[in-house]
Design an enzyme around this catalytic site. Structure first.
Site, PDB file in Angstrom:
ATOM      1  N   ASN A   7       0.880  -1.172   0.000  1.00 27.20           N
ATOM      2  CA  ASN A   7       0.000   0.000   0.000  1.00 27.20           C
ATOM      3  C   ASN A   7       0.919   1.224   0.000  1.00 27.20           C
ATOM      4  O   ASN A   7       1.470   1.586   1.037  1.00 27.20           O
ATOM      5  CB  ASN A   7      -0.885  -0.048   1.250  1.00 27.20           C
ATOM      6  CG  ASN A   7      -1.879   1.098   1.307  1.00 27.20           C
ATOM      7  OD1 ASN A   7      -1.815   2.024   0.485  1.00 27.20           O
ATOM      8  ND2 ASN A   7      -2.775   1.056   2.268  1.00 27.20           N
ATOM      9  N   ARG A  90      -2.630  -2.056  -3.462  1.00 25.13           N
ATOM     10  CA  ARG A  90      -3.857  -1.303  -3.249  1.00 25.13           C
ATOM     11  C   ARG A  90      -3.813  -0.105  -4.194  1.00 25.13           C
ATOM     12  O   ARG A  90      -2.856   0.677  -4.160  1.00 25.13           O
ATOM     13  CB  ARG A  90      -3.938  -0.829  -1.810  1.00 25.13           C
ATOM     14  CG  ARG A  90      -5.149   0.021  -1.598  1.00 25.13           C
ATOM     15  CD  ARG A  90      -5.122   0.692  -0.267  1.00 25.13           C
ATOM     16  NE  ARG A  90      -6.347   1.456  -0.121  1.00 25.13           N
ATOM     17  CZ  ARG A  90      -6.460   2.519   0.638  1.00 25.13           C
ATOM     18  NH1 ARG A  90      -5.439   2.944   1.332  1.00 25.13           N
ATOM     19  NH2 ARG A  90      -7.598   3.167   0.714  1.00 25.13           N
ATOM     20  N   HIS A 179     -13.252   2.643   0.080  1.00 20.45           N
ATOM     21  CA  HIS A 179     -13.210   1.588   1.115  1.00 20.45           C
ATOM     22  C   HIS A 179     -13.843   0.296   0.600  1.00 20.45           C
ATOM     23  O   HIS A 179     -14.343  -0.520   1.384  1.00 20.45           O
ATOM     24  CB  HIS A 179     -13.980   1.996   2.395  1.00 20.45           C
ATOM     25  CG  HIS A 179     -13.398   3.145   3.154  1.00 20.45           C
ATOM     26  ND1 HIS A 179     -14.173   4.118   3.734  1.00 20.45           N
ATOM     27  CD2 HIS A 179     -12.113   3.469   3.447  1.00 20.45           C
ATOM     28  CE1 HIS A 179     -13.399   4.998   4.347  1.00 20.45           C
ATOM     29  NE2 HIS A 179     -12.137   4.622   4.177  1.00 20.45           N
ATOM     30  N   ARG A 240     -12.594  15.751   7.462  1.00 22.79           N
ATOM     31  CA  ARG A 240     -13.359  16.082   6.246  1.00 22.79           C
ATOM     32  C   ARG A 240     -14.784  16.467   6.596  1.00 22.79           C
ATOM     33  O   ARG A 240     -15.395  15.843   7.474  1.00 22.79           O
ATOM     34  CB  ARG A 240     -13.390  14.864   5.311  1.00 22.79           C
ATOM     35  CG  ARG A 240     -12.075  14.602   4.645  1.00 22.79           C
ATOM     36  CD  ARG A 240     -12.103  13.324   3.834  1.00 22.79           C
ATOM     37  NE  ARG A 240     -11.019  12.456   4.254  1.00 22.79           N
ATOM     38  CZ  ARG A 240     -10.926  11.168   3.961  1.00 22.79           C
ATOM     39  NH1 ARG A 240     -11.845  10.588   3.226  1.00 22.79           N
ATOM     40  NH2 ARG A 240      -9.904  10.459   4.391  1.00 22.79           N
ATOM     41  N   GLU A 382      -8.384  -5.392   4.946  1.00 24.03           N
ATOM     42  CA  GLU A 382      -8.280  -5.076   3.519  1.00 24.03           C
ATOM     43  C   GLU A 382      -7.095  -5.798   2.882  1.00 24.03           C
ATOM     44  O   GLU A 382      -7.159  -6.208   1.724  1.00 24.03           O
ATOM     45  CB  GLU A 382      -8.151  -3.554   3.345  1.00 24.03           C
ATOM     46  CG  GLU A 382      -9.458  -2.853   3.684  1.00 24.03           C
ATOM     47  CD  GLU A 382      -9.279  -1.397   4.097  1.00 24.03           C
ATOM     48  OE1 GLU A 382      -8.789  -1.152   5.206  1.00 24.03           O
ATOM     49  OE2 GLU A 382      -9.639  -0.516   3.304  1.00 24.03           O
TER      50      GLU A 382
END
Ligand code: ADP
Length: 399
Positions: A7, A90, A179, A240, A382
Site C-alpha cells: 500500500n 492497493r 473503502h 473532512r 483489507e
C-alpha cells in the site's frame, strides 16, 4: 503460496507478507519518510518489533529496504524474494474501468494513469509503488486491487449526480465510492457469521475510521455508498466535512477571499469533527474533552452519530430492510459508545442493540438474542482481501 501486499502512499509504503496456505501474516511493516530521513518498522509474530533508520531516496529504495527486511538473516522470514508468487497493490481509484482486481500490464498502468485526475493524491503514489516493484522484483506477477471496484455494481440512479448529463459523459463525474475492499470483506464475513448466503441478505456496513463511509450491500453487491466522486462526500469525518451545501463554497470565497483550492483544503483537512470541536480529529480525544464538559466536542460526536443514523435509515429504505448492520475500522471496532449512539435506537427497523454485548471487544454479535436483524462488529482486513484476490488471479489457493 506467499503473497506480498503493498500500500504505497506519497512518502510511505506499508507491506504485509502472507502465507496463503493458512492465510497467516508472516511479516508486516512500514517504510516512512521516504525521500526525507527514512524509517523502517517491521513486526513478525513471535519476535520483538524491529525499527531502524534507513535512507530511502524514493519508492524503489523502499522496495529494496523491504526486500532486505524480509530476506536478511537478522530480520527476515523468507530466504529470497523468489518465494513470493505475486505482489498485490492497493490502488485507490479504478474509475469505471475496473470492477474487479486485475493482473497488471502496461495497459492496466495506462488505465490507472487515466484515473489520476479522479484521485490526484492517491493514484500517483500507487503507480510509483507498482513501478518500484516492477523495477526491483523482476517478473513476479503484480495485481491491482481497487478501492472503487466493489462499488461498480451501484445502479445508475444511485451513482449519478443530478448535473447536466454530459458532465458524466465528458468528465466521468459520478459517485464512485471508496473503502470497497473493506465493505466487501466485512459484508462477506457477516454472511459467513450469520450462516446465510450473501445472495439473500441486505447488509449495511459502516466503515468508521479517520475516513468514514457507509455502504448498502444487497445480495452481495454494493447498491449505494456514502462517499462519492471523491472521499470527501458523505458523513462528517475526522478532518473532512462530508456533504455540505455546495453553494457554501461560492459564499465563502466571496466572504473570506479564499480560492476554491483553499476552500477544498479546508473541507478536507480542517473540517469534520476537528473543525466542529476545535479539539482533535481523534475520537478518543473528543470523548475525553466532551466528558470534561467541552460542548463543541460533544456536538462533533453528536453530528457524526446523527449523520450515520440518517444514512443507515436511508439505506434500509433503499433496500427494503436490513438483515445485518456491521461496524468496522478504528471507531467501528473500538468505540462502543459511538456504536451505542448510532445503533441504540434502531429497534424501529428490527435492529436491537444489546448494551452488555456491545462492551465486548473483537469479532462479535452485539444485538440481542431475539433481535430480528443482527448487529455485528467485524474487524476489517483489507490486506487479506488483496492477498486473496492475488492468489485467485495467479492461481493456487483461491479461498
Ligand atoms: P484510518 O482511516 O486512518 O485507517 P482508523 O480506522 O485507524 O483510521 O481509525 C482511526 C480512528 O479510530 C480515530 O478517530 C481513533 O480515535 C479511533 N479509535 C481507535 N481506537 C480507538 C479506541 N480504543 N476507542 C475509541 N476510538 C478509537
Amino acid at each position: 503460496m506467499k503473497i506480498l501486499v503493498i500500500n504505497a502512499g506519497s512518502s510511505s509504503l506499508k507491506y504485509q507478507l502472507f502465507d496463503m496456505e493458512n492465510e497467516t501474516v508472516l511479516a508486516k511493516g512500514l517504510c516512512e519518510r521516504i525521500g526525507l530521513d527514512g524509517r523502517v518498522k517491521q513486526s513478525v509474530p513471535g519476535r520483538p518489533d524491529f525499527e531502524a533508520e534507513r535512507a530511502m531516496a524514493d519508492h524503489s529504495d523502499a522496495i529494496q529496504a523491504v526486500t532486505l527486511l524480509l530476506t536478511s538473516p537478522e530480520t527476515g522470514v523468507i530466504k529470497s524474494m523468489d518465494e513470493i508468487s505475486a505482489v498485490g497493490h492497493r490502488v485507490v481509484h479504478g474509475g469505471e474501468m475496473f470492477n474487479s482486481s486485475v493482473l497488471i500490464d502496461d495497459s492496466v498502468i495506462a488505465a490507472i494513469e487515466e484515473c489520476v485526475p479522479l484521485a490526484p493524491l492517491h493514484n500517483p503514489p500507487n503507480l510509483v509503488g507498482i513501478d518500484a516493484c516492477r523495477q526491483r522484483l523482476g517478473d513476479v506477477p503484480q495485481v491491482a486491487v481497487f478501492d472503487t471496484a466493489f462499488h461498480q455494481t451501484m445502479p445508475e440512479k444511485a451513482f449519478m449526480y443530478a448535473l447536466p448529463y454530459e458532465y458524466y459523459e465528458n468528465f466521468k463525474i459520478r459517485r464512485y465510492g471508496f473503502h470497497g475492499t473493506s465493505h466487501l470483506y466485512v459484508s462477506r464475513k457477516a454472511a459467513e457469521l450469520l450462516g446465510r448466503p450473501i445472495e439473500k441478505l441486505k447488509i449495511i456496513t459502516c466503515h468508521m475510521g479517520n475516513g468514514t463511509s457507509i455502504a448498502a450491500v444487497k445480495n452481495g453487491k454494493s447498491v449505494d455508498t456514502s462517499m462519492g466522486f471523491t472521499p470527501l462526500e458523505g458523513v462528517p469525518m475526522g478532518t473532512r466535512s462530508g456533504s455540505i451545501d455546495p453553494a457554501i463554497i461560492e459564499f465563502l470565497s466571496a466572504r473570506c477571499g479564499m480560492d476554491i483550492g483553499e476552500i477544498t483544503t479546508v473541507m478536507n483537512r480542517k473540517s469534520g469533527v476537528l473543525g466542529i470541536s476545535g479539539v482533535s480529529s481523534d475520537f478518543r480525544d473528543l470523548h475525553a474533552a466532551a466528558d470534561g464538559g467541552n460542548r463543541r466536542a460533544q456536538l462533533a460526536l453528536d453530528m457524526f452519530a446523527y449523520a450515520i443514523i440518517k444514512t443507515i435509515g436511508g439505506y434500509a429504505a433503499a433496500m427494503g430492510g436490513c438483515d445485518a448492520l456491521v461496524f468496522t475500522a478504528g471507531i467501528g471496532e473500538n468505540n462502543a459508545r459511538m456504536r451505542q449512539w448510532v445503533a441504540g435506537d434502531l429497534g424501529y427497523m428490527g435492529l436491537n442493540l444489546d448494551s452488555a454485548r456491545n462492551a465486548v471487544r473483537g469479532e462479535t454479535f452485539i444485538s440481542t438474542a431475539d433481535s430480528p436483524g443482527k448487529i455485528m462488529v467485524i474487524p476489517t482486513d483489507e490486506e487479506l482481501v488483496i492477498a486473496r484476490d492475488c492468489a485467485a488471479i495467479v492461481g493456487g489457493n483461491t479461498r
